[in-house]
Enzyme design. Structure first.
Site, PDB file in Angstrom:
ATOM      1  N   GLU A 267     -51.462-101.087 100.968  1.00  0.00           N
ATOM      2  CA  GLU A 267     -51.354-101.114  99.508  1.00  0.00           C
ATOM      3  C   GLU A 267     -49.915-101.386  99.079  1.00  0.00           C
ATOM      4  O   GLU A 267     -49.036-100.542  99.303  1.00  0.00           O
ATOM      5  CB  GLU A 267     -51.807 -99.764  98.935  1.00  0.00           C
TER       6      GLU A 267
ATOM      7  N   GLU B 144     -58.231 -95.407  90.037  1.00  0.00           N
ATOM      8  CA  GLU B 144     -57.242 -94.399  90.465  1.00  0.00           C
ATOM      9  C   GLU B 144     -56.327 -94.171  89.277  1.00  0.00           C
ATOM     10  O   GLU B 144     -55.348 -94.882  89.073  1.00  0.00           O
ATOM     11  CB  GLU B 144     -56.446 -94.907  91.671  1.00  0.00           C
TER      12      GLU B 144
HETATM   13  C1  LER Z   1     -52.053 -94.668  96.003  1.00  0.00           C
HETATM   14  O1  LER Z   1     -53.222 -95.427  96.052  1.00  0.00           O
HETATM   15  C2  LER Z   1     -51.114 -95.198  95.011  1.00  0.00           C
HETATM   16  O2  LER Z   1     -51.441 -96.064  94.241  1.00  0.00           O
HETATM   17  C3  LER Z   1     -49.725 -94.705  94.948  1.00  0.00           C
HETATM   18  O3  LER Z   1     -49.222 -94.764  93.649  1.00  0.00           O
HETATM   19  C4  LER Z   1     -49.528 -93.353  95.537  1.00  0.00           C
HETATM   20  O4  LER Z   1     -48.401 -92.750  94.990  1.00  0.00           O
HETATM   21 MN    MN Z   2     -53.381 -97.064  94.378  1.00  0.00          MN
END
Ligand code: LER
Ligand code: MN
Length: 272
Positions: A152, A246
């Protein structure tokens, strides 16, 4: 594309995942709202009652598309690039335990903050070597269990190791293994990508997972990110996997989950 919502399996300092002490109540609410999946932020998989987790998931017919691992960094400072060898080894072992859980649940494992960040007195070349070594080890362990890993890109205020999709793709090319792809988070991309849609398109078939949050990290629809364009781009790319919210639990978790579903269904995504 299927919709899921990120929650934590334990209390956490990480603000962007909502936590209600009653885990089953969260799952029941998400199912009622029409989510098909629940993404789990898990700090220590070995402390989780996996049998009970599976029982609850089966009861509400929810699947787990992905497991987040960042809490091991946020709460315990484990990372792939810590100057201390023992910390790096513990980080790798922890991710192996996430991989084992992911194998049982049919989920992918997110490689986000567990990468760590540049520490003083350490060169970029050294950090890169530690990162590649750790990634090779966990990618191999994941492959043996048929699990995929998603790197990510995260914004500059949280890490300085891989902020953009091109940087993640560079690392994936270097690894040369097909079970590692990209998790694209629209909140980070709004800060770091020149254009969100360009970053997405660049990922192509290596796009394994998507996090949605608006520009202010509230639910999609609460900020200025253009989700119509993002969803249209994902459709053009024939992306058929998960879109996971999220987001900050604001104004509260229930409204955040409802509003996310409202925005996504208005863009043509269906409830389960
Ligand atoms: C986790 O998926 C994320 O997006 C980060 O901002 C974790 O701090
Ligand atoms: Mn994230």
């Amino acid at each position: 594309m299927k919709l899921s919502f990120v929650i934590s399996t334990q209390p956490t300092q990480f603000q962007a995942i909502a936590f209600d002490p009653n885990f089953e109540a969260n799952i029941a609410r998400l199912a009622e709202l029409g989510y098909a999946g629940v993404e789990l932020g898990v700090r220590e998989p070995d402390k989780l009652d996996a049998a009970n987790l599976k029982r609850i998931l089966a009861k509400y017919h929810l699947v787990v598309p992905a497991i987040g691992t960042g809490q091991a960094y946020v709460e315990e400072h484990l990372s792939f690039t810590d100057p201390n060898l023992s910390v790096r080894e513990q980080a790798i072992e922890r991710i192996k335990s996430h991989i084992a859980l992911a194998g049982e649940l049919g989920a992918l494992v997110i490689i986000g903050l567990i990468r760590g960040k540049m520490q003083s007195g350490v060169t970029r070349d050294q950090v890169h070597e530690w990162l590649i070594d750790a990634m090779r080890t966990v990618a191999h362990a994941a492959k043996e269990k048929g699990v995929r890993l998603a790197i990510e890109p995260i914004n500059r205020y949280e890490t300085d190791l891989i902020n953009t999709a091109p940087e993640a793709l560079g690392l994936i090319d270097e690894l040369g293994t097909d079970n590692v792809g990209v998790l694209f988070d629209t909140f980070h991309a709004n800060i770091e990508e020149a254009r969100i849609e360009t970053g997405l398109r660049l990922c192509g078939a290596r796009l394994f997972h998507v996090h949605v949050a608006d520009s202010n990290r509230w639910y999609p629809g609460a900020g200025h990110t253009d989700f119509a364009r993002i969803i249209a781009t994902l459709r053009e790319m024939k992306y058929a996997d998960w879109i996971s919210a999220e987001i900050l639990p604001k104004p509260n978790i229930l409204i955040a989950a409802e509003q996310t579903m409202r925005t996504m269904t208005s863009l043509g995504l269906s409830q389960r």
